[in-house]
Design an enzyme around this catalytic site. Sequence first.
Site, PDB file in Angstrom:
ATOM      1  N   HIS A   1       8.924  -0.822   2.098  1.00  0.00           N
ATOM      2  CA  HIS A   1       7.931  -0.694   2.851  1.00  0.00           C
ATOM      3  C   HIS A   1       6.621   0.031   2.349  1.00  0.00           C
ATOM      4  CE1 HIS A   1       6.563  -1.426   6.958  1.00  0.00           C
ATOM      5  NE2 HIS A   1       6.195   0.081   7.237  1.00  0.00           N
ATOM      6  N   PHE A   2       6.891   1.027   1.528  1.00  0.00           N
ATOM      7  CA  PHE A   2       5.733   1.899   0.869  1.00  0.00           C
ATOM      8  C   PHE A   2       5.497   1.545  -0.438  1.00  0.00           C
ATOM      9  CE2 PHE A   2       7.076   3.912   5.047  1.00  0.00           C
ATOM     10  CZ  PHE A   2       5.891   4.191   5.452  1.00  0.00           C
TER      11      PHE A   2
END
Length: 298
Positions: A275-276
């Site tokens: 996600h990051f």
Amino acid sequence: MLVGGAQSANATSVVHYRYEQVGDVKVFYREAGNPSAPTVLLLHGFAASSFMFRELIPELADRYHVIAPDLPAFGFTEAPARGEYAYTFTQLAKTIGQFTEQLKLDKYALMVHDYGAPVGWRLAVAHPDRVTAIISQNGNAYEEGLGDSWAPIQKYWHEPTQQNRNALKDFPTPASIKWQYLEGVTDKRSVSPDGYTLEGLQISRPGNADIQLDLVLDYASNVAMYPTFQAYFRKYQPPLLAVWGKNDPFFLPAGAEAWKRDLPKADIRFYDTGHFALETHGKEIIPVIREFLDKNIR
């Protein structure tokens, strides 16, 4: 001694930390670069803050005016308690929209992540003439992008009972945030603990967990607006770059690929991370962002 050009570049890369009072919200933001240069507005998502852009900002500031606010209920922004401020995405967009107007940001490229995406899409729909280009790092606008991890959240949308809310009580916790930073990352040693530790402390502030569950419930309003956002993409054809962690459990690669329906010239790139993506693949992604901005708005 540095030559004049090096002195200038070095000076513009200095990041300043400021506050802007917007109604009853004291918005914290990071700023770097020459204000006369093209502006890039960075909007973070859940389990993050403007801190997620800490490595990107100075890498853009030699050529661009970079602004990265913390959304209400995130980071160092000071916002009213629950019940005294409407913690909805419409209200977040209203606050950030007013923030941009007070800073006289009449033209800007948008970079969005997660929750920052529906805030940014609302800004773009309201003022399409202001948005010069879009960069999305796992910031979704298509139902195809919603992964299986949304199932309990979607159940809450359809039946907003206390029982379904309680089923999500582990979502706004430090442990869940750490999981979001590490899930989908092959080498978890490549993830600095700074980000998830900072955001874990922020989520633990009194009342913040309930605010986050309110926003989770209101995320359904973003999905309902996906056709409106997509109509904006089709009509205005903004230059778009997607830099996507392909192992994100929340926003699937199909969400990025779907842009091709509305924006045939969209540049879609995937990275073997979660996600990051900036946390693990900044060295690969940042030059791509610079090249995209140089081509489209410089």
